[in-house]
Design an enzyme around this catalytic site. Structure first.
Site, mmCIF file in Angstrom:
data_model
loop_
_atom_site.group_PDB
_atom_site.id
_atom_site.type_symbol
_atom_site.label_atom_id
_atom_site.label_comp_id
_atom_site.label_asym_id
_atom_site.label_seq_id
_atom_site.Cartn_x
_atom_site.Cartn_y
_atom_site.Cartn_z
ATOM 1 N N ASP A 50 0.674 -1.223 -0.160
ATOM 2 C CA ASP A 50 -0.024 -0.072 0.149
ATOM 3 C C ASP A 50 0.828 1.200 -0.055
ATOM 4 O O ASP A 50 1.846 1.474 0.579
ATOM 5 C CB ASP A 50 -0.948 -0.056 1.123
ATOM 6 C CG ASP A 50 -2.096 0.842 1.205
ATOM 7 O OD1 ASP A 50 -1.811 2.025 1.027
ATOM 8 O OD2 ASP A 50 -3.160 0.480 1.212
ATOM 9 N N ILE A 51 0.719 2.098 -0.839
ATOM 10 C CA ILE A 51 1.322 3.404 -0.947
ATOM 11 C C ILE A 51 1.182 4.234 0.535
ATOM 12 O O ILE A 51 1.877 5.260 0.561
ATOM 13 C CB ILE A 51 0.971 4.211 -2.056
ATOM 14 C CG1 ILE A 51 -0.470 4.764 -2.032
ATOM 15 C CG2 ILE A 51 1.130 3.575 -3.415
ATOM 16 C CD1 ILE A 51 -0.687 5.916 -3.218
ATOM 17 N N SER A 111 -4.550 13.578 -15.335
ATOM 18 C CA SER A 111 -5.768 13.349 -16.097
ATOM 19 C C SER A 111 -6.344 14.696 -16.700
ATOM 20 O O SER A 111 -5.823 15.686 -16.172
ATOM 21 C CB SER A 111 -6.748 13.097 -14.816
ATOM 22 O OG SER A 111 -8.173 13.269 -15.337
ATOM 23 N N TYR A 135 -10.779 15.834 -7.082
ATOM 24 C CA TYR A 135 -10.070 14.826 -7.883
ATOM 25 C C TYR A 135 -8.725 15.307 -8.771
ATOM 26 O O TYR A 135 -7.833 15.303 -8.564
ATOM 27 C CB TYR A 135 -10.816 13.796 -8.573
ATOM 28 C CG TYR A 135 -10.178 12.944 -9.641
ATOM 29 C CD1 TYR A 135 -9.409 11.900 -9.178
ATOM 30 C CD2 TYR A 135 -10.417 13.150 -10.940
ATOM 31 C CE1 TYR A 135 -8.671 11.282 -10.316
ATOM 32 C CE2 TYR A 135 -9.748 12.468 -11.871
ATOM 33 C CZ TYR A 135 -8.719 11.650 -11.683
ATOM 34 O OH TYR A 135 -8.197 10.824 -12.321
ATOM 35 N N LYS A 158 -4.491 15.626 -8.934
ATOM 36 C CA LYS A 158 -3.645 15.308 -9.853
ATOM 37 C C LYS A 158 -2.702 16.500 -10.239
ATOM 38 O O LYS A 158 -1.673 16.443 -10.489
ATOM 39 C CB LYS A 158 -4.486 14.904 -11.029
ATOM 40 C CG LYS A 158 -5.180 13.522 -11.062
ATOM 41 C CD LYS A 158 -4.262 12.564 -10.792
ATOM 42 C CE LYS A 158 -5.004 11.028 -10.698
ATOM 43 N NZ LYS A 158 -3.887 10.009 -10.790
ATOM 44 N N PHE A 189 -7.412 11.478 -21.299
ATOM 45 C CA PHE A 189 -8.707 11.908 -21.530
ATOM 46 C C PHE A 189 -9.437 10.578 -20.995
ATOM 47 O O PHE A 189 -9.409 10.140 -20.036
ATOM 48 C CB PHE A 189 -8.835 12.758 -22.725
ATOM 49 C CG PHE A 189 -8.348 13.850 -22.911
ATOM 50 C CD1 PHE A 189 -7.083 14.438 -22.664
ATOM 51 C CD2 PHE A 189 -9.261 15.053 -22.954
ATOM 52 C CE1 PHE A 189 -6.537 15.499 -22.579
ATOM 53 C CE2 PHE A 189 -8.917 16.200 -22.913
ATOM 54 C CZ PHE A 189 -7.522 16.652 -22.655
ATOM 55 N N LEU A 199 -18.597 5.838 -18.655
ATOM 56 C CA LEU A 199 -20.009 5.672 -19.750
ATOM 57 C C LEU A 199 -19.790 4.134 -20.373
ATOM 58 O O LEU A 199 -20.977 3.396 -20.226
ATOM 59 C CB LEU A 199 -19.876 6.745 -20.821
ATOM 60 C CG LEU A 199 -20.788 6.327 -21.766
ATOM 61 C CD1 LEU A 199 -22.240 6.763 -21.396
ATOM 62 C CD2 LEU A 199 -20.611 7.577 -22.930
ATOM 63 N N ILE A 217 -28.902 8.945 -19.596
ATOM 64 C CA ILE A 217 -28.065 9.758 -20.374
ATOM 65 C C ILE A 217 -28.226 11.134 -19.739
ATOM 66 O O ILE A 217 -29.156 11.838 -19.445
ATOM 67 C CB ILE A 217 -28.715 10.109 -21.995
ATOM 68 C CG1 ILE A 217 -28.748 8.823 -22.657
ATOM 69 C CG2 ILE A 217 -27.874 11.205 -22.599
ATOM 70 C CD1 ILE A 217 -29.214 8.785 -23.874
ATOM 71 N N ASP A 275 -20.096 18.486 -15.488
ATOM 72 C CA ASP A 275 -19.712 17.823 -16.743
ATOM 73 C C ASP A 275 -19.667 19.029 -17.952
ATOM 74 O O ASP A 275 -20.722 19.782 -18.183
ATOM 75 C CB ASP A 275 -20.992 16.720 -17.294
ATOM 76 C CG ASP A 275 -20.773 15.392 -16.916
ATOM 77 O OD1 ASP A 275 -19.605 15.062 -16.447
ATOM 78 O OD2 ASP A 275 -21.805 14.741 -17.030
HETATM 79 N N1 UFG Z 1 -22.692 9.577 -18.836
HETATM 80 C C1 UFG Z 1 -23.915 9.321 -18.957
HETATM 81 N N2 UFG Z 1 -24.374 8.146 -18.266
HETATM 82 C C2 UFG Z 1 -23.820 7.427 -17.393
HETATM 83 C C3 UFG Z 1 -22.367 7.695 -17.494
HETATM 84 C C4 UFG Z 1 -21.929 8.760 -18.015
HETATM 85 O O1 UFG Z 1 -24.629 9.934 -19.615
HETATM 86 O O2 UFG Z 1 -24.261 6.648 -16.871
HETATM 87 C C5 UFG Z 1 -22.057 10.479 -19.512
HETATM 88 C C6 UFG Z 1 -21.292 11.480 -18.632
HETATM 89 O O3 UFG Z 1 -22.282 12.464 -18.304
HETATM 90 C C7 UFG Z 1 -20.371 12.192 -19.555
HETATM 91 C C8 UFG Z 1 -19.781 10.916 -20.475
HETATM 92 O O4 UFG Z 1 -20.966 10.019 -20.265
HETATM 93 O O5 UFG Z 1 -20.912 13.176 -20.440
HETATM 94 C C9 UFG Z 1 -18.524 10.610 -19.945
HETATM 95 O O6 UFG Z 1 -18.643 10.329 -18.608
HETATM 96 P P1 UFG Z 1 -17.661 9.467 -17.784
HETATM 97 O O7 UFG Z 1 -17.873 9.277 -16.295
HETATM 98 O O8 UFG Z 1 -17.388 8.102 -18.589
HETATM 99 O O9 UFG Z 1 -16.212 10.196 -18.081
HETATM 100 P P2 UFG Z 1 -16.088 11.788 -17.723
HETATM 101 O O10 UFG Z 1 -15.684 12.593 -18.899
HETATM 102 O O11 UFG Z 1 -16.862 12.389 -16.605
HETATM 103 O O12 UFG Z 1 -14.374 11.558 -16.855
HETATM 104 C C10 UFG Z 1 -13.420 10.848 -17.321
HETATM 105 C C11 UFG Z 1 -12.659 10.302 -16.138
HETATM 106 C C12 UFG Z 1 -12.104 11.308 -15.463
HETATM 107 C C13 UFG Z 1 -11.026 12.102 -16.278
HETATM 108 C C14 UFG Z 1 -12.076 12.842 -17.605
HETATM 109 C C15 UFG Z 1 -10.988 13.159 -18.765
HETATM 110 O O13 UFG Z 1 -13.397 9.427 -15.302
HETATM 111 O O14 UFG Z 1 -11.065 10.860 -14.414
HETATM 112 O O15 UFG Z 1 -12.489 11.382 -18.250
HETATM 113 O O16 UFG Z 1 -11.800 13.528 -19.834
HETATM 114 F F1 UFG Z 1 -10.596 13.324 -15.977
#
Ligand code: UFG
Length: 326
Positions: free
Chosen positions: A51-52, A116, A140, A144, A168, A189, A206, A284
């Site tokens: 563990d860190i 990130s 978060y 970073k 990304f 997603l 969505i 978002d």
């Molecule tokens: N989304 C939905 N429904 C879901 C899950 C996600 O519509 O059930 C949408 C989110 O609103 C967003 C897109 O899908 O518009 C992507 O969402 P994610 O949660 O997959 O990813 P994020 O873009 O929020 O974040 C991810 C990483 C972060 C990083 C970021 C960088 O989790 O750590 O990408 O682009 F910083």
């Protein structure tokens, strides 16, 4: 060459380990298995259950002598970081200080860090290059960014070279099918789309369909985890040879909307994937797309597997194996 991969049993970490092994490196994985799994370990890599947050043990492991380490051990749920910042400060920032200090005492010269796109916050222009202002909007992302600043000082004062790789949207699974451990309770997603396709979820949301984008849903830059992993090896080679630290953005430079992802997954899996528009998710941005020009120039990096079909297909294969779907 000997590499220590901290967080190497996790989703991205296991792909990074595989890539270093494929390039002939001797790899040791250190992981506390809090979100990683033994299923993601490879027989060719040594494993330390550690563990860190335990600096003495970290120093012991590092004193075995490594040419570099990859640090992927972190908490990563942006929403949770706003509710429990103390956990994120402790694990991400204090944990990294432990790693940096262990690296100094073991005279380990190089560190590759999982950063990130969250360090940038809402985009002021697109695509996002390395010079884009850094204003994280969640804790978060703040952790970073703070770690990037710490590494800058450790380089300046102690000569520790680092490569900060700002992911990304990491997605996909090993295109050769060698990694099959699924993340528990995924928040991203594509895994949620796949859980819906697999029938583990009845439907999905969505988050917002009224954004100023081509179909009203958010645009993200999805980059295949094999492509991310390849960048870690190139980044290590680069800083080890050039003795110069670097920070690079890593994305496919292509924007995909949430609806496009779901629709293509329906076509490719043949599953209905019920999805209903819901409220916007706080924090978002409408659109995030990377410029990876610097990674291409410095590292000769090119995304090879980050097209939408490969992202979806490589992930679906893993869900099919785990849930015995056809
Ligand atoms: N989304 C939905 N429904 C879901 C899950 C996600 O519509 O059930 C949408 C989110 O609103 C967003 C897109 O899908 O518009 C992507 O969402 P994610 O949660 O997959 O990813 P994020 O873009 O929020 O974040 C991810 C990483 C972060 C990083 C970021 C960088 O989790 O750590 O990408 O682009 F910083």
């Amino acid at each position: 060459m000997k590499i220590l991969v901290i967080g190497g049993a996790g989703y991205i970490g296991s792909h990074v380990v595989r890539e270093f092994l494929d390039h002939g490196y001797t790899v040791t994985v250190l992981d506390n298995l809090s979100s990683g799994t033994r299923r993601n370990l490879f027989g060719e890599a040594a494993f330390v259950h550690g563990d860190i947050m335990h600096p003495v043990r970290l120093r012991e492991v590092m004193s075995e002598g490594f040419d570099g380490c990859v640090h992927l051990a972190a908490l990563k749920a942006a929403g949770e970081s706003m509710v429990s910042p103390e956990q994120y400060a402790e694990m991400n920032i204090a944990g990294t200080i432990n790693i940096l200090n262990a690296a100094l005492s073991a005279e380990m010269p190089n560190m590759i860090f999982s950063s990130s796109a969250a360090i940038f916050g809402s985009p002021q222009y697109l695509p996002i290059d390395e010079d884009h202002p850094k204003n994280p909007e969640n804790f978060y992302g703040f952790t970073k960014l703070e770690i990037e600043k710490l590494m800058e000082w450790y380089d300046r004062l102690k000569g520790l070279k680092y490569a900060s790789i700002r992911y990304f949207n990491a997605a996909g699974y090993d295109v050769q099918g060698r990694i099959n451990g699924l993340e528990m309770n995924p928040e991203n997603l594509l895994p949620i789309v796949m859980e819906t396709a697999s029938g583990l979820r009845k439907g999905m949301s969505i988050f917002g369909d009224d954004y100023p984008t081509r179909d009203g849903t958010c645009i993200r830059d999805y980059v295949h985890v094999n492509d991310l992993a390849a960048a870690h090896v190139s980044a290590f080679e680069h800083i080890n040879e050039m003795k110069q630290s670097i920070s690079v953005n890593l994305g496919s430079e292509t924007g995909v909307t949430v609806s496009e992802m779901i629709q293509r997954a329906r076509e490719m899996t043949g599953m209905p994937i019920p999805a209903a528009a819901a409220e916007r998710r706080p924090g978002d941005p409408a659109e995030l797309v990377a410029s990876s020009a610097k990674a291409k120039e410095l590292l000769g990096w090119e995304p090879r597997h980050s097209d939408l079909d490969t992202l979806i297909d490589s992930t679906w294969q893993v869900y099919c194996k785990n849930f015995s779907l056809t």
